[in-house]
Design a protein around this motif. Structure first.
Motif, PDB file in Angstrom:
ATOM      1  N   THR A 231      22.013  35.645 -39.411  1.00 55.91           N
ATOM      2  CA  THR A 231      22.471  34.294 -39.772  1.00 55.91           C
ATOM      3  C   THR A 231      23.579  34.354 -40.808  1.00 55.91           C
ATOM      4  N   MET A 232      23.394  35.200 -41.826  1.00 56.36           N
ATOM      5  CA  MET A 232      24.425  35.303 -42.853  1.00 56.36           C
ATOM      6  C   MET A 232      25.723  35.848 -42.259  1.00 56.36           C
ATOM      7  N   PHE A 233      25.608  36.840 -41.388  1.00 60.31           N
ATOM      8  CA  PHE A 233      26.800  37.423 -40.770  1.00 60.31           C
ATOM      9  C   PHE A 233      27.572  36.362 -39.989  1.00 60.31           C
ATOM     10  N   THR A 234      26.870  35.599 -39.154  1.00 55.20           N
ATOM     11  CA  THR A 234      27.577  34.588 -38.348  1.00 55.20           C
ATOM     12  C   THR A 234      28.117  33.459 -39.217  1.00 55.20           C
ATOM     13  N   ASP A 235      27.422  33.102 -40.288  1.00 53.22           N
ATOM     14  CA  ASP A 235      27.937  32.082 -41.208  1.00 53.22           C
ATOM     15  C   ASP A 235      29.251  32.524 -41.838  1.00 53.22           C
ATOM     16  N   LEU A 236      29.339  33.802 -42.178  1.00 55.03           N
ATOM     17  CA  LEU A 236      30.528  34.315 -42.868  1.00 55.03           C
ATOM     18  C   LEU A 236      31.641  34.754 -41.921  1.00 55.03           C
ATOM     19  N   PHE A 237      31.284  35.310 -40.765  1.00 58.89           N
ATOM     20  CA  PHE A 237      32.280  35.948 -39.914  1.00 58.89           C
ATOM     21  C   PHE A 237      32.374  35.368 -38.507  1.00 58.89           C
ATOM     22  N   GLY A 238      31.634  34.308 -38.243  1.00 57.35           N
ATOM     23  CA  GLY A 238      31.704  33.671 -36.932  1.00 57.35           C
ATOM     24  C   GLY A 238      31.271  34.611 -35.824  1.00 57.35           C
ATOM     25  N   ASP A 239      32.105  34.719 -34.805  1.00 57.40           N
ATOM     26  CA  ASP A 239      31.743  35.551 -33.652  1.00 57.40           C
ATOM     27  C   ASP A 239      32.362  36.951 -33.708  1.00 57.40           C
ATOM     28  N   ALA A 240      32.712  37.392 -34.921  1.00 56.20           N
ATOM     29  CA  ALA A 240      33.285  38.737 -35.078  1.00 56.20           C
ATOM     30  C   ALA A 240      32.275  39.805 -34.674  1.00 56.20           C
ATOM     31  N   ARG A 241      32.781  40.933 -34.227  1.00 51.02           N
ATOM     32  CA  ARG A 241      31.953  42.086 -33.869  1.00 51.02           C
ATOM     33  C   ARG A 241      31.510  42.794 -35.160  1.00 51.02           C
ATOM     34  N   CYS A 242      30.317  43.352 -35.151  1.00 56.27           N
ATOM     35  CA  CYS A 242      29.759  44.036 -36.310  1.00 56.27           C
ATOM     36  C   CYS A 242      29.607  45.525 -36.012  1.00 56.27           C
ATOM     37  N   ILE A 243      30.020  46.350 -36.942  1.00 53.82           N
ATOM     38  CA  ILE A 243      29.755  47.780 -36.874  1.00 53.82           C
ATOM     39  C   ILE A 243      28.702  48.072 -37.939  1.00 53.82           C
ATOM     40  N   LEU A 244      27.538  48.479 -37.498  1.00 50.21           N
ATOM     41  CA  LEU A 244      26.418  48.751 -38.400  1.00 50.21           C
ATOM     42  C   LEU A 244      26.391  50.248 -38.699  1.00 50.21           C
ATOM     43  N   VAL A 245      26.573  50.596 -39.975  1.00 45.39           N
ATOM     44  CA  VAL A 245      26.638  51.997 -40.405  1.00 45.39           C
ATOM     45  C   VAL A 245      25.470  52.274 -41.342  1.00 45.39           C
ATOM     46  N   ALA A 246      24.736  53.357 -41.069  1.00 45.46           N
ATOM     47  CA  ALA A 246      23.610  53.710 -41.936  1.00 45.46           C
ATOM     48  C   ALA A 246      23.316  55.197 -41.820  1.00 45.46           C
ATOM     49  N   ASP A 247      22.843  55.770 -42.929  1.00 41.99           N
ATOM     50  CA  ASP A 247      22.347  57.138 -42.856  1.00 41.99           C
ATOM     51  C   ASP A 247      20.882  57.083 -42.432  1.00 41.99           C
ATOM     52  N   GLY A 248      20.278  58.223 -42.219  1.00 44.38           N
ATOM     53  CA  GLY A 248      18.905  58.286 -41.741  1.00 44.38           C
ATOM     54  C   GLY A 248      17.897  57.608 -42.651  1.00 44.38           C
ATOM     55  N   ASN A 249      18.053  57.764 -43.955  1.00 44.53           N
ATOM     56  CA  ASN A 249      17.122  57.153 -44.905  1.00 44.53           C
ATOM     57  C   ASN A 249      17.212  55.635 -44.870  1.00 44.53           C
ATOM     58  N   THR A 250      18.437  55.116 -44.884  1.00 45.14           N
ATOM     59  CA  THR A 250      18.640  53.669 -44.866  1.00 45.14           C
ATOM     60  C   THR A 250      18.140  53.082 -43.552  1.00 45.14           C
ATOM     61  N   TRP A 251      18.453  53.772 -42.441  1.00 47.36           N
ATOM     62  CA  TRP A 251      18.007  53.268 -41.146  1.00 47.36           C
ATOM     63  C   TRP A 251      16.480  53.219 -41.077  1.00 47.36           C
TER      64      TRP A 251
END
Length: 72
Positions: A30-50
Motif C-alpha cells: 500500500t505504501m509503495f503504490t501510494d508513493l510510486f503509483g504503478d511503478a515497477r519494484c525491484i526488491l533487493v535483500a540478503d539472506g538474513n533480511t529475506w
C-alpha cells in the motif's frame, strides 16, 4: 521521536515516508503504490533480511498489484 522523524522527512530529498511498529511489513504494498503509483519494484535483500521479512514484503507488494522483480 515523531518530531525528529517529521523533521528528517522535511529535510530529506529521497525519503518520502516512514512507518514503524508491529505489522508494518504488511503495509509495504500500500505504501509503495501510494508513493510510486504503478511503478515497477525491484526488491533487493540478503539472506538474513529475506529470512526475517522477505516473504511478507513480497506478499504485500503482490497483493497491492505491484510489478515485482527479485534480486536475492
Amino acid at each position: 521521536m515523531t518530531e525528529l522523524i517529521d523533521k528528517a522527512l522535511r529535510d530529506s530529498t529521497d525519503t518520502r515516508a516512514i512507518i514503524s511498529g508491529r505489522g508494518v511489513l504488511d503495509q509495504t504494498g500500500t505504501m509503495f503504490t501510494d508513493l510510486f503509483g504503478d511503478a515497477r519494484c525491484i526488491l533487493v535483500a540478503d539472506g538474513n533480511t529475506w529470512a526475517v521479512a522477505g516473504d511478507r514484503v513480497q506478499a504485500s507488494l503482490e497483493a497491492a498489484g505491484v510489478a515485482l522483480e527479485l534480486s536475492l
